[in-house]
Design a protein around this motif. Structure first.
Motif, PDB file in Angstrom:
ATOM      1  N   SER A  19       0.842  -1.192   0.000  1.00 44.68           N
ATOM      2  CA  SER A  19       0.000   0.000   0.000  1.00 44.68           C
ATOM      3  C   SER A  19       0.878   1.244   0.000  1.00 44.68           C
ATOM      4  N   PRO A  20       0.626   2.197  -0.915  1.00 39.29           N
ATOM      5  CA  PRO A  20       1.409   3.452  -0.891  1.00 39.29           C
ATOM      6  C   PRO A  20       1.326   4.159   0.447  1.00 39.29           C
ATOM      7  N   ALA A  21       0.192   4.032   1.134  1.00 40.17           N
ATOM      8  CA  ALA A  21       0.054   4.668   2.443  1.00 40.17           C
ATOM      9  C   ALA A  21       1.065   4.089   3.431  1.00 40.17           C
ATOM     10  N   VAL A  22       1.306   2.769   3.355  1.00 37.33           N
ATOM     11  CA  VAL A  22       2.274   2.131   4.253  1.00 37.33           C
ATOM     12  C   VAL A  22       3.698   2.547   3.883  1.00 37.33           C
ATOM     13  N   VAL A  23       4.007   2.551   2.576  1.00 31.77           N
ATOM     14  CA  VAL A  23       5.357   2.913   2.130  1.00 31.77           C
ATOM     15  C   VAL A  23       5.688   4.356   2.505  1.00 31.77           C
ATOM     16  N   HIS A  24       4.785   5.276   2.179  1.00 32.47           N
ATOM     17  CA  HIS A  24       5.053   6.689   2.488  1.00 32.47           C
ATOM     18  C   HIS A  24       5.013   6.934   3.994  1.00 32.47           C
ATOM     19  N   GLY A  25       4.167   6.192   4.710  1.00 32.78           N
ATOM     20  CA  GLY A  25       4.161   6.307   6.163  1.00 32.78           C
ATOM     21  C   GLY A  25       5.463   5.829   6.763  1.00 32.78           C
ATOM     22  N   MET A  26       6.014   4.732   6.218  1.00 30.42           N
ATOM     23  CA  MET A  26       7.305   4.229   6.676  1.00 30.42           C
ATOM     24  C   MET A  26       8.391   5.292   6.478  1.00 30.42           C
ATOM     25  N   LEU A  27       8.430   5.887   5.283  1.00 26.87           N
ATOM     26  CA  LEU A  27       9.451   6.902   5.004  1.00 26.87           C
ATOM     27  C   LEU A  27       9.252   8.133   5.886  1.00 26.87           C
TER      28      LEU A  27
ATOM     29  N   GLU B  28       7.962  -3.153  13.276  1.00 28.53           N
ATOM     30  CA  GLU B  28       6.688  -3.116  13.987  1.00 28.53           C
ATOM     31  C   GLU B  28       5.731  -2.097  13.372  1.00 28.53           C
ATOM     32  N   GLY B  29       6.272  -0.931  13.002  1.00 28.07           N
ATOM     33  CA  GLY B  29       5.421   0.105  12.415  1.00 28.07           C
ATOM     34  C   GLY B  29       4.854  -0.295  11.070  1.00 28.07           C
ATOM     35  N   VAL B  30       5.711  -0.896  10.222  1.00 29.30           N
ATOM     36  CA  VAL B  30       5.234  -1.342   8.905  1.00 29.30           C
ATOM     37  C   VAL B  30       4.193  -2.443   9.061  1.00 29.30           C
ATOM     38  N   LEU B  31       4.448  -3.390   9.968  1.00 25.44           N
ATOM     39  CA  LEU B  31       3.482  -4.467  10.200  1.00 25.44           C
ATOM     40  C   LEU B  31       2.156  -3.902  10.693  1.00 25.44           C
ATOM     41  N   LEU B  32       2.223  -2.924  11.579  1.00 24.57           N
ATOM     42  CA  LEU B  32       0.998  -2.297  12.081  1.00 24.57           C
ATOM     43  C   LEU B  32       0.232  -1.619  10.948  1.00 24.57           C
ATOM     44  N   GLY B  33       0.960  -0.927  10.062  1.00 19.39           N
ATOM     45  CA  GLY B  33       0.306  -0.282   8.924  1.00 19.39           C
ATOM     46  C   GLY B  33      -0.316  -1.281   7.974  1.00 19.39           C
ATOM     47  N   LEU B  34       0.403  -2.392   7.704  1.00 20.64           N
ATOM     48  CA  LEU B  34      -0.142  -3.415   6.809  1.00 20.64           C
ATOM     49  C   LEU B  34      -1.398  -4.054   7.388  1.00 20.64           C
ATOM     50  N   VAL B  35      -1.388  -4.323   8.683  1.00 19.91           N
ATOM     51  CA  VAL B  35      -2.576  -4.916   9.326  1.00 19.91           C
ATOM     52  C   VAL B  35      -3.756  -3.963   9.222  1.00 19.91           C
ATOM     53  N   LEU B  36      -3.523  -2.673   9.479  1.00 20.29           N
ATOM     54  CA  LEU B  36      -4.604  -1.708   9.393  1.00 20.29           C
ATOM     55  C   LEU B  36      -5.121  -1.580   7.963  1.00 20.29           C
ATOM     56  N   ALA B  37      -4.195  -1.546   6.974  1.00 19.92           N
ATOM     57  CA  ALA B  37      -4.614  -1.448   5.576  1.00 19.92           C
ATOM     58  C   ALA B  37      -5.451  -2.658   5.173  1.00 19.92           C
ATOM     59  N   LEU B  38      -5.021  -3.850   5.605  1.00 23.84           N
ATOM     60  CA  LEU B  38      -5.778  -5.062   5.294  1.00 23.84           C
ATOM     61  C   LEU B  38      -7.138  -5.046   5.974  1.00 23.84           C
ATOM     62  N   ALA B  39      -7.171  -4.582   7.223  1.00 21.60           N
ATOM     63  CA  ALA B  39      -8.445  -4.509   7.942  1.00 21.60           C
ATOM     64  C   ALA B  39      -9.415  -3.565   7.244  1.00 21.60           C
TER      65      ALA B  39
ATOM     66  N   THR C 217       1.220   4.101  10.446  1.00 20.94           N
ATOM     67  CA  THR C 217       2.523   3.543  10.061  1.00 20.94           C
ATOM     68  C   THR C 217       3.658   4.459  10.499  1.00 20.94           C
ATOM     69  N   ALA C 218       3.517   5.751  10.229  1.00 20.23           N
ATOM     70  CA  ALA C 218       4.576   6.707  10.584  1.00 20.23           C
ATOM     71  C   ALA C 218       4.813   6.733  12.088  1.00 20.23           C
ATOM     72  N   VAL C 219       3.739   6.798  12.866  1.00 15.80           N
ATOM     73  CA  VAL C 219       3.881   6.822  14.330  1.00 15.80           C
ATOM     74  C   VAL C 219       4.453   5.500  14.824  1.00 15.80           C
ATOM     75  N   GLY C 220       3.997   4.392  14.241  1.00 18.21           N
ATOM     76  CA  GLY C 220       4.511   3.087  14.647  1.00 18.21           C
ATOM     77  C   GLY C 220       5.988   2.944  14.379  1.00 18.21           C
ATOM     78  N   VAL C 221       6.447   3.399  13.207  1.00 19.88           N
ATOM     79  CA  VAL C 221       7.878   3.333  12.881  1.00 19.88           C
ATOM     80  C   VAL C 221       8.679   4.187  13.852  1.00 19.88           C
ATOM     81  N   GLY C 222       8.183   5.377  14.155  1.00 23.25           N
ATOM     82  CA  GLY C 222       8.920   6.269  15.042  1.00 23.25           C
ATOM     83  C   GLY C 222       8.967   5.793  16.481  1.00 23.25           C
TER      84      GLY C 222
END
Length: 708
Positions: free
Chosen positions: A124-132, A389-400, A378-383
């Motif tokens: 998901s672009p939201a996860v990738v950009h959130g990670m960055l 952990e942050g990317v996994l959290l973002g992926l789970v939320l995107a899938l949900a 994702t951004a808050v989780g990574v930080g």
């Protein structure tokens, strides 16, 4: 059309030493000058030996430049891996981190050889950009401590809590050097005519010169006297197999995603050949394997250096290779000059680089597509928690969120004049079956029921639930009629087999001819929410309708058959965003004499029309269309004109039996726009599409929620 000067050359030009000397050599020097301070700064921010950053820059330039599939991409240590490397050094130590880098490179090679590396782009672009963004904020806060003359802490939370004390502490010359560096990096690109010189280079050189004269006590870069003998070679990490495997996988995936995204972004900066992403992954893996073996940092494609490379006029991969050689020569012959650079100056460059990973354009786009929550989480989780952990959290939320949307079919039951009408809209899958069954069971036994299906997708579980209820309701004395969207024709059964059997017996009676591109991302039935038998479809590269007499026999036959034999009520020409045919026509790089070149000649009138037009703005988003998207919109209007070159079309339209409709589908936003056959062409869905709402199944184009 002529290609710009910074476009990659043809295969014959690639072999020319003249091209290398005139274009790649100057570009490599520019990239070399910006790569040195960035590499040192990233190494310092990661807690790695400074020489490791320079090793990665050399290896990334030479190895990835020579073997990669994106010729104009420049590789080296990247800000996106700073948090990962810092964590690995804390956990395993530097020598073990180098071994992890080497193993991650081998894994990247495997991903490239098996051609599954491109799956990284399916994130998901939201996860990738959130990670960055999370990485960027972490780097910025960390380097702010160094700019203020202090020492960065081990985590974002620690850096934030320690910041107030750092702000009121005595800063000395370091804060002057750091703040001046930030000011130059931010203001230099705004000065006309000089912005071609990279701002980080100007800032580091200017602050270093000033510090040499006025700041004797500032902390400076410290390199070993003998760089080659001081390299720390890799050792086997000490830890559980799971910990080591997780570390290797993290480095490989993050480096792969960042490199592939960078390669795609670089492709948009020029009109040359597109990147071979599998080969690029192999090249990046080879570079990481060598860098780790030599005690260097992880390597990725870096958009800052790559965009500088394109802007400086590079034509071939020779520029990236040469830039790596210049770094090696400079470190070996003049490394003492690097020791004049204040650490606060490097921190200032990294501070701005980190903040630029948080891009407002991405935030606005994600907000428009209702994906901002995934980005923020994702951004808050990574930080706060860490990168994995942050990317996994973002992926789970995107899938949900995807599962939630799939379960959000609208099921309503209303009664009028003794007849119950059940309307089902959206995507009805097993997740929404319980809500569907509750609604159906609320209908009194023995009632007369009409079920209207207006669904994008109906899975087996939902189909069975409807059919089981229908049989039970009929057994209790009721009656049930099932209708598909936009049709007055009753279905005898819900399963698709019954529908196809009915069509086989009765023959096809489509009301519409749908002409669209062969692009695999375009699904006409999804765009129009239609089913079997609803529309006659013609697909080709570029959704082209060559004028009558152009010897395009297949298209001619389909149009004449649809109008004269099937008696369709409308012809829809549907273009789309990110059209490869439009991009190829603008780049003019299609192989000479190929079938594709012959076919794309039919696009030349559309190219001329698009060039003469002012910029086109999407009325729903306010975003200006790219040149390729502008061409694809204008192309729809031209094809509507071409349709009128067919006598059967012109006669049917003159007698009011046929309507010509233009559509343009934005793939990224999953939205449709109506295209007029006159400027400004693009209008909001519904303004022009309202005229087809009363014409059979095509009403789904206007009423489909994804089109609004």
């Amino acid at each position: 059309m002529p290609t710009p000067s910074h476009s990659p050359p043809t295969s014959s030009e690639r072999l020319s030493w003249k091209t290398v000397l005139h274009h790649d050599l100057p570009a490599s020097l520019v990239v070399f000058l910006i790569a040195v301070p960035l590499s040192l700064g990233i190494a310092a921010a990661s807690g790695a030996p400074l020489i490791a950053g320079l090793v990665a820059a050399v290896v990334g330039g030479v190895i990835a430049g020579a073997l990669g599939g994106s010729p104009l991409q420049v590789s080296g240590p990247a800000a996106g891996l700073t948090v990962v490397v810092a964590g690995l050094i804390t956990q395993f130590g530097w020598a073990a981190t180098a071994a992890i880098t080497c193993a991650a490179g081998l894994l990247q090679i495997v991903l490239g050889v098996t051609r599954i590396g491109r799956l990284a782009l399916s994130l998901s672009p939201a996860v990738v950009h959130g990670m960055l963004a999370g990485i960027g904020v972490t780097i910025a806060v960390q380097q702010l401590h160094v700019v203020l003359g202090g020492k960065a802490q081990s985590s974002l939370i620690s850096n934030v809590t320690a910041l107030p004390a750092q702000l009121i502490a005595h800063h000395g010359h370091s804060v002057v050097a750091g703040i001046l560096t930030v000011a130059i990096v931010l203001t230099w690109p705004r000065i006309p005519k000089v912005k071609v010189i990279p701002a980080p280079l100007v800032a580091v050189v200017a602050v270093t010169a000033l510090a040499a004269v006025t700041m004797p006590d500032v902390t400076r870069v410290d390199l070993p006297d003998n760089p080659l003998q001081s390299l720390i070679l890799p050792v086997m990490p000490k830890g559980t197999p799971l910990e080591i495997a997780t570390a290797v996988l993290t480095v490989a995936l993050v480096a792969s995603v960042e490199s592939l995204l960078s390669a795609v972004a670089v492709d948009k900066l020029h009109r040359g050949r597109r990147s071979n992403l599998d080969r690029e992954l192999i090249g990046q893996g080879a570079a990481n394997a060598v860098s780790g073996a030599l005690g260097g940092m992880p390597v990725t494609g870096v958009i800052v250096r790559s965009s500088t490379n394109v802007a400086a006029g590079a034509r071939t991969r020779a520029s990236a290779i040469l830039h790596g050689l210049w770094i090696a020569a400079f470190v070996l012959a003049a490394g003492s000059m690097l020791e004049l650079i204040p650490m606060a100056a490097l921190a200032g460059v990294l501070l701005v680089t980190g903040l630029r990973l948080v891009q407002l354009a991405h935030i606005r786009t994600l907000r428009r597509h209702d994906e901002l929550l995934v980005y923020v989480v994702t951004a808050v989780g990574v930080g706060v928690l860490g990168l994995a952990e942050g990317v996994l959290l973002g992926l789970v939320l995107a899938l949900a969120r995807v599962l939630y949307r799939l379960a959000q079919a609208t099921v309503t039951a209303t009664e009028a004049d003794g007849v119950w009408t059940v309307r089902i809209r959206g995507a009805l899958v097993f997740l929404g079956v319980s809500s569907l069954v509750r609604t159906l069971r609320s209908i009194p036994p023995g009632a007369t029921v009409r079920i209207d299906l207006t669904v994008d997708h109906l899975d087996h579980a939902a189909s069975e639930a409807i059919e089981d209820w229908r049989r039970g309701h009929i057994a209790r004395g009721g009656s049930v009629e099932v209708y598909r969207a936009g049709s007055a024709e009753q279905l005898d059964d819900v399963p698709i087999r019954a529908l196809l059997a009915k069509l086989a017996a009765d023959g096809q009676k489509p009301a519409h001819l749908f002409i669209t591109c062969a692009d695999s991302r375009i699904v006409p039935t999804m765009i129009t929410t239609s089913g079997p038998g609803d529309q006659f479809c013609v697909r080709n590269i570029g959704n082209l309708v060559p004028p009558k007499g152009s010897n395009s026999n297949s298209v001619d036959a389909a149009i004449e058959y649809a109008v004269d034999v099937l008696g369709v009520k409308s012809i829809v020409v549907c273009g789309h965003s990110s059209c490869g045919a439009a991009a190829a026509a603008l780049a003019a790089d299609v192989p000479e004499g190929s079938g594709l070149q012959n076919w794309l000649r039919h696009l030349e009138p559309s190219v001329r029309r698009a060039v003469a037009l002012p910029d086109i703005v999407d009325p729903a988003t306010g975003v200006q269309l790219s040149p390729a998207d502008k061409l694809s919109v204008a192309n729809v209007a031209v094809q509507l004109e071409n349709l009128r070159s067919f006598p059967c079309v012109r006669a049917a339209e003159d007698h009011g039996r046929l309507e010509l409709i233009g559509l343009w589908f934005d793939i990224g936003a999953a939205t449709a726009r109506s295209v007029l056959d006159r400027a400004p062409f693009l209008v909001r869905a519904g303004e022009e599409l309202s005229k087809i709402r009363s014409s059979g199944t095509a009403s789904a184009i206007a009423t489909n929620p994804s089109s609004q």
